[in-house]
Write a protein that holds these residues in place. Structure first.
Motif, mmCIF file in Angstrom:
data_model
loop_
_atom_site.group_PDB
_atom_site.id
_atom_site.type_symbol
_atom_site.label_atom_id
_atom_site.label_comp_id
_atom_site.label_asym_id
_atom_site.label_seq_id
_atom_site.Cartn_x
_atom_site.Cartn_y
_atom_site.Cartn_z
ATOM 1 N N ASP A 116 -29.615 -0.672 -36.585
ATOM 2 C CA ASP A 116 -28.230 -0.969 -36.958
ATOM 3 C C ASP A 116 -27.270 0.167 -36.640
ATOM 4 O O ASP A 116 -26.090 -0.047 -36.421
ATOM 5 C CB ASP A 116 -28.134 -1.284 -38.451
ATOM 6 C CG ASP A 116 -28.725 -2.637 -38.815
ATOM 7 O OD1 ASP A 116 -28.853 -3.500 -37.929
ATOM 8 O OD2 ASP A 116 -29.054 -2.826 -40.005
ATOM 9 N N GLU A 117 -27.791 1.401 -36.633
ATOM 10 C CA GLU A 117 -26.931 2.562 -36.390
ATOM 11 C C GLU A 117 -27.763 3.695 -35.817
ATOM 12 O O GLU A 117 -28.913 3.902 -36.219
ATOM 13 C CB GLU A 117 -26.308 3.009 -37.717
ATOM 14 C CG GLU A 117 -25.339 4.148 -37.609
ATOM 15 C CD GLU A 117 -24.752 4.526 -38.980
ATOM 16 O OE1 GLU A 117 -24.269 5.679 -39.075
ATOM 17 O OE2 GLU A 117 -24.780 3.722 -39.912
ATOM 18 N N VAL A 118 -27.192 4.418 -34.865
ATOM 19 C CA VAL A 118 -27.819 5.615 -34.306
ATOM 20 C C VAL A 118 -26.822 6.746 -34.484
ATOM 21 O O VAL A 118 -25.692 6.675 -34.007
ATOM 22 C CB VAL A 118 -28.158 5.433 -32.803
ATOM 23 C CG1 VAL A 118 -28.792 6.689 -32.248
ATOM 24 C CG2 VAL A 118 -29.062 4.224 -32.593
ATOM 25 N N GLY A 138 -33.035 7.799 -26.629
ATOM 26 C CA GLY A 138 -32.569 6.565 -26.009
ATOM 27 C C GLY A 138 -32.496 5.363 -26.925
ATOM 28 O O GLY A 138 -32.345 4.228 -26.464
ATOM 29 N N VAL A 139 -32.573 5.576 -28.231
ATOM 30 C CA VAL A 139 -32.460 4.464 -29.178
ATOM 31 C C VAL A 139 -31.022 3.963 -29.173
ATOM 32 O O VAL A 139 -30.071 4.745 -29.181
ATOM 33 C CB VAL A 139 -32.883 4.908 -30.599
ATOM 34 C CG1 VAL A 139 -32.709 3.766 -31.592
ATOM 35 C CG2 VAL A 139 -34.322 5.403 -30.602
ATOM 36 N N LYS A 140 -30.853 2.624 -29.148
ATOM 37 C CA LYS A 140 -29.535 1.992 -29.090
ATOM 38 C C LYS A 140 -29.389 0.961 -30.203
ATOM 39 O O LYS A 140 -30.360 0.300 -30.594
ATOM 40 C CB LYS A 140 -29.336 1.270 -27.754
ATOM 41 C CG LYS A 140 -29.577 2.132 -26.536
ATOM 42 C CD LYS A 140 -28.347 2.871 -26.134
ATOM 43 C CE LYS A 140 -28.545 3.542 -24.790
ATOM 44 N NZ LYS A 140 -28.415 4.946 -24.805
ATOM 45 N N VAL A 141 -28.181 0.807 -30.688
ATOM 46 C CA VAL A 141 -27.877 -0.208 -31.692
ATOM 47 C C VAL A 141 -28.213 -1.584 -31.111
ATOM 48 O O VAL A 141 -27.914 -1.868 -29.950
ATOM 49 C CB VAL A 141 -26.391 -0.139 -32.110
ATOM 50 C CG1 VAL A 141 -26.004 -1.333 -32.974
ATOM 51 C CG2 VAL A 141 -26.104 1.166 -32.831
ATOM 52 N N GLY A 142 -28.844 -2.422 -31.922
ATOM 53 C CA GLY A 142 -29.182 -3.781 -31.508
ATOM 54 C C GLY A 142 -30.610 -3.936 -31.020
ATOM 55 O O GLY A 142 -31.115 -5.063 -30.915
ATOM 56 N N LEU A 180 -43.221 7.133 -32.358
ATOM 57 C CA LEU A 180 -43.222 6.220 -31.209
ATOM 58 C C LEU A 180 -42.671 4.861 -31.620
ATOM 59 O O LEU A 180 -43.144 4.268 -32.590
ATOM 60 C CB LEU A 180 -44.637 6.045 -30.666
ATOM 61 C CG LEU A 180 -45.302 7.277 -30.077
ATOM 62 C CD1 LEU A 180 -46.749 6.974 -29.702
ATOM 63 C CD2 LEU A 180 -44.540 7.774 -28.870
ATOM 64 N N LEU A 181 -41.692 4.393 -30.887
ATOM 65 C CA LEU A 181 -41.127 3.067 -31.109
ATOM 66 C C LEU A 181 -41.192 2.277 -29.813
ATOM 67 O O LEU A 181 -40.693 2.727 -28.782
ATOM 68 C CB LEU A 181 -39.658 3.153 -31.533
ATOM 69 C CG LEU A 181 -39.302 3.888 -32.815
ATOM 70 C CD1 LEU A 181 -37.795 3.850 -33.030
ATOM 71 C CD2 LEU A 181 -40.028 3.300 -34.006
ATOM 72 N N LEU A 182 -41.817 1.102 -29.869
ATOM 73 C CA LEU A 182 -41.733 0.165 -28.764
ATOM 74 C C LEU A 182 -40.609 -0.781 -29.129
ATOM 75 O O LEU A 182 -40.659 -1.436 -30.182
ATOM 76 C CB LEU A 182 -43.044 -0.596 -28.571
ATOM 77 C CG LEU A 182 -43.061 -1.621 -27.425
ATOM 78 C CD1 LEU A 182 -42.793 -0.953 -26.080
ATOM 79 C CD2 LEU A 182 -44.384 -2.366 -27.403
ATOM 80 N N VAL A 183 -39.569 -0.803 -28.315
ATOM 81 C CA VAL A 183 -38.380 -1.594 -28.637
ATOM 82 C C VAL A 183 -38.141 -2.670 -27.596
ATOM 83 O O VAL A 183 -38.537 -2.540 -26.442
ATOM 84 C CB VAL A 183 -37.116 -0.704 -28.761
ATOM 85 C CG1 VAL A 183 -37.256 0.300 -29.892
ATOM 86 C CG2 VAL A 183 -36.798 -0.008 -27.456
ATOM 87 N N LYS A 184 -37.488 -3.733 -28.066
ATOM 88 C CA LYS A 184 -37.020 -4.779 -27.162
ATOM 89 C C LYS A 184 -35.510 -4.600 -27.051
ATOM 90 O O LYS A 184 -34.786 -4.596 -28.043
ATOM 91 C CB LYS A 184 -37.338 -6.172 -27.696
ATOM 92 C CG LYS A 184 -36.905 -7.276 -26.733
ATOM 93 C CD LYS A 184 -37.263 -8.645 -27.261
ATOM 94 C CE LYS A 184 -38.673 -8.951 -26.852
ATOM 95 N NZ LYS A 184 -39.050 -10.345 -27.117
ATOM 96 N N ASN A 185 -35.056 -4.404 -25.812
ATOM 97 C CA ASN A 185 -33.629 -4.207 -25.549
ATOM 98 C C ASN A 185 -32.882 -5.533 -25.590
ATOM 99 O O ASN A 185 -33.485 -6.605 -25.575
ATOM 100 C CB ASN A 185 -33.441 -3.540 -24.181
ATOM 101 C CG ASN A 185 -34.034 -2.152 -24.153
ATOM 102 O OD1 ASN A 185 -33.749 -1.332 -25.015
ATOM 103 N ND2 ASN A 185 -34.886 -1.888 -23.172
ATOM 104 N N LEU A 186 -31.559 -5.452 -25.604
ATOM 105 C CA LEU A 186 -30.725 -6.653 -25.647
ATOM 106 C C LEU A 186 -30.945 -7.554 -24.447
ATOM 107 O O LEU A 186 -30.781 -8.766 -24.538
ATOM 108 C CB LEU A 186 -29.244 -6.264 -25.760
ATOM 109 C CG LEU A 186 -28.865 -5.519 -27.044
ATOM 110 C CD1 LEU A 186 -27.411 -5.060 -26.979
ATOM 111 C CD2 LEU A 186 -29.108 -6.370 -28.268
#
Length: 113
Positions: A46-48, A58-62, A94-100
């Motif tokens: 929700d917020e970086v 490289g963490v991004k909102v959303g 470590l975070l595996l993230v799914k981008n927008l």
């Protein structure tokens, strides 16, 4: 999300936010399922915070976190997720993230002070 789940989330994640020794620099929205053994169903950035270790990684909102230090989401037990996020300064989260756009990225956050 019903009131019980919100209270449970506050109880599980407030100690991490207030007393963690290392800082990551994110605010997240977490949804859980279950009462006695809640599992995370969604973990959304929700917020970086500007200049934070998360921003540098490289963490991004959303973004949706789909794996937290090897614990897959949905399905990661909330108590395990809390322990995984409780890092000391200098450790790596470590975070595996799914981008927008639907792509995935493995992000290494070097936890700071």
């Amino acid at each position: 999300m019903n009131l019980t789940r919100k209270i449970l989330l506050i109880c599980l994640f407030f100690p991490f936010v207030a007393f963690a020794k290392g800082k990551v620099g994110i605010a997240v929205g977490v949804s859980v399922d279950g009462f006695f053994s809640p599992e995370i169903t969604e973990f959304k950035i929700d917020e970086v915070h500007s200049g934070s270790p998360a921003e540098k990684a490289g963490v991004k909102v959303g973004q949706l976190v789909i794996e937290l230090d090897g614990c897959k989401i949905p399905g990661c037990p909330a108590d395990k997720a809390k322990k995984l996020m409780d890092k000391e300064t200098g450790e790596i989260l470590l975070l595996l993230v799914k981008n927008l756009d639907g792509s995935e990225a493995l992000l290494k956050i070097h936890v700071g002070e």
